[in-house]
Design a protein around this motif. Sequence first.
Motif, short mmCIF file in Angstrom:
data_model
loop_
_atom_site.label_atom_id
_atom_site.label_comp_id
_atom_site.label_asym_id
_atom_site.label_seq_id
_atom_site.Cartn_x
_atom_site.Cartn_y
_atom_site.Cartn_z
N PHE A 30 34.05 -26.11 -4.80
CA PHE A 30 34.47 -27.00 -5.88
C PHE A 30 34.88 -26.26 -7.16
O PHE A 30 34.88 -26.84 -8.24
CB PHE A 30 33.39 -28.05 -6.20
CG PHE A 30 33.30 -29.11 -5.14
CD1 PHE A 30 33.92 -30.34 -5.33
CD2 PHE A 30 32.63 -28.89 -3.95
CE1 PHE A 30 33.87 -31.31 -4.35
CE2 PHE A 30 32.58 -29.85 -2.97
CZ PHE A 30 33.20 -31.06 -3.17
N SER A 31 35.26 -25.01 -7.04
CA SER A 31 35.67 -24.24 -8.23
C SER A 31 36.97 -24.78 -8.84
O SER A 31 37.19 -24.62 -10.03
CB SER A 31 35.81 -22.76 -7.89
OG SER A 31 36.79 -22.59 -6.89
N ASP A 32 37.81 -25.41 -8.02
CA ASP A 32 39.08 -25.97 -8.51
C ASP A 32 39.12 -27.49 -8.40
O ASP A 32 40.19 -28.08 -8.44
CB ASP A 32 40.25 -25.39 -7.73
CG ASP A 32 40.45 -23.91 -7.99
OD1 ASP A 32 40.17 -23.47 -9.12
OD2 ASP A 32 40.88 -23.19 -7.07
N SER A 33 37.96 -28.12 -8.23
CA SER A 33 37.92 -29.56 -7.97
C SER A 33 36.97 -30.26 -8.94
O SER A 33 35.98 -29.68 -9.37
CB SER A 33 37.45 -29.82 -6.54
OG SER A 33 38.26 -29.15 -5.61
N VAL A 34 37.30 -31.52 -9.25
CA VAL A 34 36.44 -32.35 -10.10
C VAL A 34 36.36 -33.75 -9.48
O VAL A 34 37.23 -34.15 -8.72
CB VAL A 34 36.96 -32.44 -11.56
CG1 VAL A 34 37.00 -31.07 -12.20
CG2 VAL A 34 38.32 -33.10 -11.62
N ILE A 35 35.31 -34.47 -9.84
CA ILE A 35 35.07 -35.82 -9.31
C ILE A 35 35.11 -36.80 -10.47
O ILE A 35 34.47 -36.59 -11.49
CB ILE A 35 33.69 -35.87 -8.62
CG1 ILE A 35 33.64 -34.88 -7.45
CG2 ILE A 35 33.38 -37.29 -8.15
CD1 ILE A 35 32.25 -34.67 -6.90
N LEU A 36 35.88 -37.89 -10.30
CA LEU A 36 35.94 -38.94 -11.32
C LEU A 36 35.59 -40.29 -10.69
O LEU A 36 36.30 -40.77 -9.80
CB LEU A 36 37.34 -39.04 -11.93
CG LEU A 36 37.82 -37.90 -12.81
CD1 LEU A 36 39.23 -38.18 -13.32
CD2 LEU A 36 36.87 -37.68 -13.96
N GLY A 37 34.49 -40.89 -11.15
CA GLY A 37 34.11 -42.22 -10.71
C GLY A 37 34.84 -43.26 -11.53
O GLY A 37 34.84 -43.21 -12.76
N ILE A 38 35.48 -44.20 -10.85
CA ILE A 38 36.26 -45.25 -11.53
C ILE A 38 35.33 -46.37 -11.96
O ILE A 38 34.66 -46.98 -11.12
CB ILE A 38 37.37 -45.79 -10.60
CG1 ILE A 38 38.30 -44.65 -10.17
CG2 ILE A 38 38.15 -46.90 -11.29
CD1 ILE A 38 39.26 -45.03 -9.06
N GLN A 39 35.29 -46.63 -13.27
CA GLN A 39 34.44 -47.69 -13.81
C GLN A 39 34.90 -49.05 -13.29
O GLN A 39 36.09 -49.23 -13.06
CB GLN A 39 34.53 -47.69 -15.35
CG GLN A 39 33.88 -46.52 -15.99
CD GLN A 39 32.37 -46.66 -16.11
OE1 GLN A 39 31.74 -47.46 -15.42
NE2 GLN A 39 31.78 -45.87 -16.97
N PRO A 40 34.03 -50.01 -13.07
CA PRO A 40 32.63 -50.00 -13.43
C PRO A 40 31.68 -49.54 -12.31
O PRO A 40 30.57 -49.11 -12.59
CB PRO A 40 32.34 -51.45 -13.78
CG PRO A 40 33.25 -52.23 -12.89
CD PRO A 40 34.49 -51.38 -12.75
N ARG A 41 32.08 -49.62 -11.02
CA ARG A 41 31.12 -49.36 -9.94
C ARG A 41 31.28 -47.99 -9.27
O ARG A 41 30.38 -47.53 -8.59
CB ARG A 41 31.23 -50.46 -8.87
CG ARG A 41 31.08 -51.88 -9.39
CD ARG A 41 29.72 -52.23 -9.81
NE ARG A 41 28.85 -52.44 -8.66
CZ ARG A 41 27.58 -52.78 -8.75
NH1 ARG A 41 27.02 -52.98 -9.92
NH2 ARG A 41 26.85 -52.92 -7.68
N GLY A 42 32.41 -47.34 -9.47
CA GLY A 42 32.64 -46.03 -8.87
C GLY A 42 31.67 -44.95 -9.32
O GLY A 42 31.31 -44.08 -8.53
N PRO A 43 31.24 -44.95 -10.60
CA PRO A 43 30.29 -43.92 -11.03
C PRO A 43 28.97 -43.89 -10.25
O PRO A 43 28.37 -42.83 -10.11
CB PRO A 43 30.06 -44.25 -12.50
CG PRO A 43 31.36 -44.84 -12.94
CD PRO A 43 31.78 -45.68 -11.76
N PHE A 44 28.53 -45.02 -9.72
CA PHE A 44 27.31 -45.01 -8.90
C PHE A 44 27.52 -44.11 -7.68
O PHE A 44 26.68 -43.27 -7.37
CB PHE A 44 26.93 -46.43 -8.44
CG PHE A 44 26.47 -47.32 -9.54
CD1 PHE A 44 25.29 -47.07 -10.21
CD2 PHE A 44 27.23 -48.43 -9.91
CE1 PHE A 44 24.84 -47.91 -11.23
CE2 PHE A 44 26.80 -49.27 -10.92
CZ PHE A 44 25.61 -49.01 -11.58
N LEU A 45 28.64 -44.29 -7.00
CA LEU A 45 28.95 -43.47 -5.83
C LEU A 45 29.22 -42.02 -6.24
O LEU A 45 28.75 -41.09 -5.58
CB LEU A 45 30.14 -44.06 -5.07
CG LEU A 45 30.60 -43.30 -3.82
CD1 LEU A 45 29.46 -43.12 -2.82
CD2 LEU A 45 31.78 -44.03 -3.17
N ALA A 46 29.96 -41.82 -7.33
CA ALA A 46 30.28 -40.45 -7.78
C ALA A 46 29.00 -39.67 -8.09
O ALA A 46 28.89 -38.49 -7.73
CB ALA A 46 31.19 -40.50 -9.00
#
Length: 180
Positions: A30-46
């Motif tokens: 994950f040196s070149d990768s990032v994770i974005l949780g889509i509000q409102p419910r995606g951040p729980f999974l992220a």
Amino acid sequence: MQNLTLLDGPKFQITIQRLCRQLIENHNNFSDSVILGIQPRGPFLAKRIEAELKKTLPEAAIFSGDLDITFYRDDFRRRENPLVPNQTRIDFIIENKKVILVDDVLWTGRTIRAAMDAMLAFGRPQKVELLVLVDRRYSRHLPIEPDYIGIQVDSVASQKVIVSWKEADEADKVVLLSEK
């Protein structure tokens, strides 16, 4: 209303672990990768994905944030009740990174389109991927398909898919609601 439980208990956690292993196959450390949780419910999974990845890759620096799409939605001005924005929390650079957008349910694709527009305010990623816990097939309004899928559900417009998170709803569960 009829309730059909699609995912719960240990299967819920196993599904998240499987998604993490797929991410590791494609993103290594994950040196070149990032994770974005889509509000409102995606951040729980992220956040769950991030925690599981940190268990598996304790030495890796995994960047995860929350993305609010409220003002990028195509129905923003069409609603009777005004939408209440959520918080965007991105304290890292996404320019030239591989961005993994994370949401709980993919249905019409409009949320993902809005997320891609909102994300561009923070830079131009090298690549964008989509991870969803539930893919509701057959209802797309836009040509958007996920790269990583927890489960697929063949549903009609009158049905609803409800994802519950133990952090907010007391239990981890995916339920399909149908009218009788």
